[in-house]
Write a protein that holds these residues in place. Sequence first.
Motif, PDB file in Angstrom:
ATOM      1  N   VAL A   1       0.849  -1.200   0.000  1.00  0.00           N
ATOM      2  CA  VAL A   1       0.000   0.000   0.000  1.00  0.00           C
ATOM      3  C   VAL A   1       0.880   1.245   0.000  1.00  0.00           C
ATOM      4  O   VAL A   1       0.668   2.182  -0.784  1.00  0.00           O
ATOM      5  CB  VAL A   1      -0.958   0.010   1.220  1.00  0.00           C
ATOM      6  N   GLU A   2       1.895   1.229   0.855  1.00  0.00           N
ATOM      7  CA  GLU A   2       2.791   2.380   0.982  1.00  0.00           C
ATOM      8  C   GLU A   2       3.627   2.590  -0.277  1.00  0.00           C
ATOM      9  O   GLU A   2       3.739   3.712  -0.782  1.00  0.00           O
ATOM     10  CB  GLU A   2       3.703   2.181   2.194  1.00  0.00           C
ATOM     11  N   SER A   3       4.207   1.519  -0.821  1.00  0.00           N
ATOM     12  CA  SER A   3       5.092   1.668  -1.986  1.00  0.00           C
ATOM     13  C   SER A   3       4.331   2.127  -3.231  1.00  0.00           C
ATOM     14  O   SER A   3       4.891   2.820  -4.081  1.00  0.00           O
ATOM     15  CB  SER A   3       5.852   0.367  -2.270  1.00  0.00           C
ATOM     16  N   MET A   4       3.046   1.763  -3.325  1.00  0.00           N
ATOM     17  CA  MET A   4       2.225   2.232  -4.452  1.00  0.00           C
ATOM     18  C   MET A   4       1.662   3.620  -4.194  1.00  0.00           C
ATOM     19  O   MET A   4       1.125   4.243  -5.107  1.00  0.00           O
ATOM     20  CB  MET A   4       1.055   1.274  -4.704  1.00  0.00           C
ATOM     21  N   GLY A   5       1.729   4.085  -2.965  1.00  0.00           N
ATOM     22  CA  GLY A   5       1.092   5.348  -2.613  1.00  0.00           C
ATOM     23  C   GLY A   5      -0.415   5.243  -2.786  1.00  0.00           C
ATOM     24  O   GLY A   5      -1.090   6.195  -3.182  1.00  0.00           O
ATOM     25  N   LEU A   6      -0.946   4.065  -2.481  1.00  0.00           N
ATOM     26  CA  LEU A   6      -2.365   3.776  -2.700  1.00  0.00           C
ATOM     27  C   LEU A   6      -3.234   4.541  -1.710  1.00  0.00           C
ATOM     28  O   LEU A   6      -2.993   4.490  -0.501  1.00  0.00           O
ATOM     29  CB  LEU A   6      -2.603   2.270  -2.572  1.00  0.00           C
ATOM     30  N   CYS A   7      -4.223   5.235  -2.237  1.00  0.00           N
ATOM     31  CA  CYS A   7      -5.134   6.032  -1.417  1.00  0.00           C
ATOM     32  C   CYS A   7      -6.571   5.806  -1.854  1.00  0.00           C
ATOM     33  O   CYS A   7      -6.824   5.447  -3.007  1.00  0.00           O
ATOM     34  CB  CYS A   7      -4.824   7.520  -1.561  1.00  0.00           C
ATOM     35  N   GLU A   8      -7.481   6.026  -0.943  1.00  0.00           N
ATOM     36  CA  GLU A   8      -8.905   5.973  -1.288  1.00  0.00           C
ATOM     37  C   GLU A   8      -9.170   6.995  -2.391  1.00  0.00           C
ATOM     38  O   GLU A   8      -8.626   8.097  -2.374  1.00  0.00           O
ATOM     39  CB  GLU A   8      -9.753   6.254  -0.050  1.00  0.00           C
ATOM     40  N   GLY A   9      -9.974   6.577  -3.373  1.00  0.00           N
ATOM     41  CA  GLY A   9     -10.280   7.429  -4.514  1.00  0.00           C
ATOM     42  C   GLY A   9      -9.404   7.163  -5.720  1.00  0.00           C
ATOM     43  O   GLY A   9      -9.718   7.592  -6.834  1.00  0.00           O
TER      44      GLY A   9
END
Length: 142
Positions: free
Chosen positions: A116-124
């Motif tokens: 999640v962190e390495s992709m910079g994954l965020c809601e939206g």
Amino acid sequence: MKASARNQLVGKVTDIRIGAVTVEVTVGLKGGGTIVSAITKESADALGVKKGDDVIALIKAPSITIVKDFGGYRLSARNQLKGTVKRIQTGAVNSEVIVELSGGDSVAAIITNESVESMGLCEGDTACAVVKAGSIILGVKA
């Protein structure tokens, strides 16, 4: 149906391709998307699955990979369900990522917090839920 698989997508069989050992069953989903399940010929015979049947596709959350950016690569996994990250629930080691698909279905994936962190994954965010055809279990009404 009650099952431990978080992802239970209802659809209609749109195509069947019979191979020497496996059968590829294409399932049309709400919103126009499709998924392909690869099951054994024995399973296909036991289910009696045929074109036009209503089926349920079961996918365990850890079997789903989330891709935010393909970086110019194509994947061999044919089930690439594009959607919007609706929710990220962070745990001690892993996160549950909910991706909402067109048509209102959603899928849950379990991925590492590091991913999640390495992709910079965020809601939206726009993301793809990727799953191999062999990881999709089909069910039909008895």
